[in-house]
Design a protein around this motif. Structure first.
Motif, PDB file in Angstrom:
ATOM      1  N   ARG A   1       0.845  -1.191   0.000  1.00 54.41           N
ATOM      2  CA  ARG A   1       0.000   0.000   0.000  1.00 54.41           C
ATOM      3  C   ARG A   1       0.882   1.242   0.000  1.00 54.41           C
ATOM      4  NH1 ARG A   1      -4.753  -0.299  -2.004  1.00 54.41           N
ATOM      5  NH2 ARG A   1      -5.957  -1.987  -1.168  1.00 54.41           N
ATOM      6  N   GLU A   2       1.037   1.832  -1.150  1.00 49.39           N
ATOM      7  CA  GLU A   2       1.795   3.068  -1.242  1.00 49.39           C
ATOM      8  C   GLU A   2       0.827   4.231  -1.232  1.00 49.39           C
ATOM      9  OE1 GLU A   2       4.398   3.181  -4.540  1.00 49.39           O
ATOM     10  OE2 GLU A   2       5.107   1.165  -4.201  1.00 49.39           O
ATOM     11  N   ASN A   3       1.254   5.319  -0.649  1.00 48.03           N
ATOM     12  CA  ASN A   3       0.419   6.507  -0.671  1.00 48.03           C
ATOM     13  C   ASN A   3       0.522   7.136  -2.049  1.00 48.03           C
ATOM     14  OD1 ASN A   3      -0.292   6.147   1.987  1.00 48.03           O
ATOM     15  ND2 ASN A   3       1.391   7.411   2.753  1.00 48.03           N
ATOM     16  N   LEU A   4      -0.580   7.106  -2.766  1.00 45.99           N
ATOM     17  CA  LEU A   4      -0.601   7.696  -4.099  1.00 45.99           C
ATOM     18  C   LEU A   4      -0.776   9.190  -4.000  1.00 45.99           C
ATOM     19  CD1 LEU A   4      -2.826   5.328  -6.251  1.00 45.99           C
ATOM     20  CD2 LEU A   4      -0.436   5.809  -6.549  1.00 45.99           C
ATOM     21  N   VAL A   5      -0.089   9.889  -4.855  1.00 43.09           N
ATOM     22  CA  VAL A   5      -0.307  11.324  -4.963  1.00 43.09           C
ATOM     23  C   VAL A   5      -1.703  11.525  -5.544  1.00 43.09           C
ATOM     24  CG1 VAL A   5       0.480  13.403  -6.152  1.00 43.09           C
ATOM     25  CG2 VAL A   5       2.132  11.753  -5.318  1.00 43.09           C
ATOM     26  N   PRO A   6      -2.490  12.448  -5.010  1.00 47.14           N
ATOM     27  CA  PRO A   6      -3.813  12.670  -5.601  1.00 47.14           C
ATOM     28  C   PRO A   6      -3.683  13.005  -7.083  1.00 47.14           C
ATOM     29  CG  PRO A   6      -3.585  13.888  -3.551  1.00 47.14           C
ATOM     30  CD  PRO A   6      -2.250  13.300  -3.864  1.00 47.14           C
ATOM     31  N   TYR A   7      -4.627  12.495  -7.857  1.00 45.22           N
ATOM     32  CA  TYR A   7      -4.510  12.607  -9.307  1.00 45.22           C
ATOM     33  C   TYR A   7      -4.530  14.060  -9.781  1.00 45.22           C
ATOM     34  CZ  TYR A   7      -5.216  11.920 -14.238  1.00 45.22           C
ATOM     35  OH  TYR A   7      -5.061  11.962 -15.592  1.00 45.22           O
ATOM     36  N   TYR A   8      -5.223  14.954  -9.082  1.00 44.56           N
ATOM     37  CA  TYR A   8      -5.308  16.343  -9.539  1.00 44.56           C
ATOM     38  C   TYR A   8      -3.958  17.046  -9.523  1.00 44.56           C
ATOM     39  CZ  TYR A   8      -5.291  17.736  -4.627  1.00 44.56           C
ATOM     40  OH  TYR A   8      -4.944  17.921  -3.320  1.00 44.56           O
TER      41      TYR A   8
ATOM     42  N   VAL B   1       3.903  15.594 -22.434  1.00 44.20           N
ATOM     43  CA  VAL B   1       4.718  14.407 -22.161  1.00 44.20           C
ATOM     44  C   VAL B   1       4.759  14.122 -20.662  1.00 44.20           C
ATOM     45  CG1 VAL B   1       7.082  13.527 -22.228  1.00 44.20           C
ATOM     46  CG2 VAL B   1       6.078  14.545 -24.258  1.00 44.20           C
ATOM     47  N   PHE B   2       4.933  15.154 -19.861  1.00 45.00           N
ATOM     48  CA  PHE B   2       4.921  15.002 -18.406  1.00 45.00           C
ATOM     49  C   PHE B   2       3.581  14.437 -17.946  1.00 45.00           C
ATOM     50  CE2 PHE B   2       4.075  16.660 -14.149  1.00 45.00           C
ATOM     51  CZ  PHE B   2       5.238  16.325 -13.474  1.00 45.00           C
ATOM     52  N   PHE B   3       2.490  15.001 -18.454  1.00 44.08           N
ATOM     53  CA  PHE B   3       1.153  14.556 -18.071  1.00 44.08           C
ATOM     54  C   PHE B   3       0.911  13.099 -18.440  1.00 44.08           C
ATOM     55  CE2 PHE B   3      -3.330  13.989 -19.299  1.00 44.08           C
ATOM     56  CZ  PHE B   3      -3.917  14.163 -18.054  1.00 44.08           C
ATOM     57  N   LEU B   4       1.245  12.709 -19.670  1.00 43.73           N
ATOM     58  CA  LEU B   4       1.003  11.333 -20.107  1.00 43.73           C
ATOM     59  C   LEU B   4       1.840  10.326 -19.320  1.00 43.73           C
ATOM     60  CD1 LEU B   4       0.753  11.798 -23.971  1.00 43.73           C
ATOM     61  CD2 LEU B   4      -1.101  11.410 -22.355  1.00 43.73           C
ATOM     62  N   THR B   5       3.102  10.650 -19.086  1.00 44.62           N
ATOM     63  CA  THR B   5       3.986   9.736 -18.367  1.00 44.62           C
ATOM     64  C   THR B   5       3.518   9.529 -16.932  1.00 44.62           C
ATOM     65  OG1 THR B   5       5.839  10.443 -19.730  1.00 44.62           O
ATOM     66  CG2 THR B   5       6.365   9.319 -17.675  1.00 44.62           C
ATOM     67  N   PHE B   6       3.223  10.596 -16.237  1.00 47.75           N
ATOM     68  CA  PHE B   6       2.828  10.456 -14.842  1.00 47.75           C
ATOM     69  C   PHE B   6       1.408   9.915 -14.691  1.00 47.75           C
ATOM     70  CE2 PHE B   6       6.618  12.819 -14.167  1.00 47.75           C
ATOM     71  CZ  PHE B   6       7.052  12.392 -12.929  1.00 47.75           C
ATOM     72  N   THR B   7       0.543  10.159 -15.663  1.00 43.95           N
ATOM     73  CA  THR B   7      -0.782   9.547 -15.631  1.00 43.95           C
ATOM     74  C   THR B   7      -0.670   8.038 -15.786  1.00 43.95           C
ATOM     75  OG1 THR B   7      -1.827  11.534 -16.521  1.00 43.95           O
ATOM     76  CG2 THR B   7      -3.045   9.483 -16.750  1.00 43.95           C
ATOM     77  N   TYR B   8       0.161   7.590 -16.708  1.00 40.61           N
ATOM     78  CA  TYR B   8       0.369   6.160 -16.905  1.00 40.61           C
ATOM     79  C   TYR B   8       0.992   5.526 -15.662  1.00 40.61           C
ATOM     80  CZ  TYR B   8       1.894   1.787 -19.082  1.00 40.61           C
ATOM     81  OH  TYR B   8       2.098   0.476 -19.370  1.00 40.61           O
ATOM     82  N   GLY B   9       1.979   6.170 -15.070  1.00 38.08           N
ATOM     83  CA  GLY B   9       2.597   5.661 -13.846  1.00 38.08           C
ATOM     84  C   GLY B   9       1.600   5.606 -12.694  1.00 38.08           C
TER      85      GLY B   9
END
Length: 139
Positions: free
Chosen positions: A76-83, A121-129
């Motif tokens: 269980r990793e703390n995910l950064v909120p998607y916003y 590119v930043f948005f797509l990469t971090f969204t996929y991650g």
């Protein structure tokens, strides 16, 4: 051709593919360096091999992203909120827009282009991650 069922042969086949990929990448890179030394670096950027080299690096990066997410042991990793991801990509794109626009040859059009590409590119990469980590946490 028969499908390989022995795991040792599958691993050996993957190692052979990896060696062939490394040799191919080194060959493309050496051709680009040779072209750059003979005709100038700008001519090497216009070579279609440059596009193939960059595309291969990007695809390899995205494929390795999936592996790097699975390496972590924490369940269980703390995910950064998607916003945060779109906000961060918008800010990063804005910073790059300002940097390019303030440069010696920069204008607003080129600044907006570079900022948009970097932000996207930043948005797509971090969204996929983020998606991969979220999916792994749900399993």
């Amino acid at each position: 051709m028969k499908k390989i069922k022995d795991e040792r042969l599958i691993v050996q086949n993957l190692k052979n593919i990896r060696v062939a990929f490394i040799i191919q990448t080194l060959g493309i890179l050496s051709l680009l360096v040779y072209d750059g030394l003979q005709n100038g670096i700008l001519h090497a950027y216009e070579n279609p091999l440059w596009f193939i080299f960059i595309l291969t690096a990007v695809v390899l990066g995205y494929l390795n992203l999936k592996i790097s997410v699975d390496v972590y042991d924490n369940k269980r990793e703390n995910l950064v909120p998607y916003y945060i991801i779109p906000l961060g990509s918008f800010l990063l794109g804005g910073v790059f827009t300002l940097i390019v626009t303030a440069g010696p040859d920069g204008n607003l059009q080129s600044g907006l282009l570079v900022g948009s590409v970097v932000g996207l590119v930043f948005f797509l990469t971090f969204t996929y991650g983020h998606y991969l980590v979220k999916k792994r946490n749900e399993e």
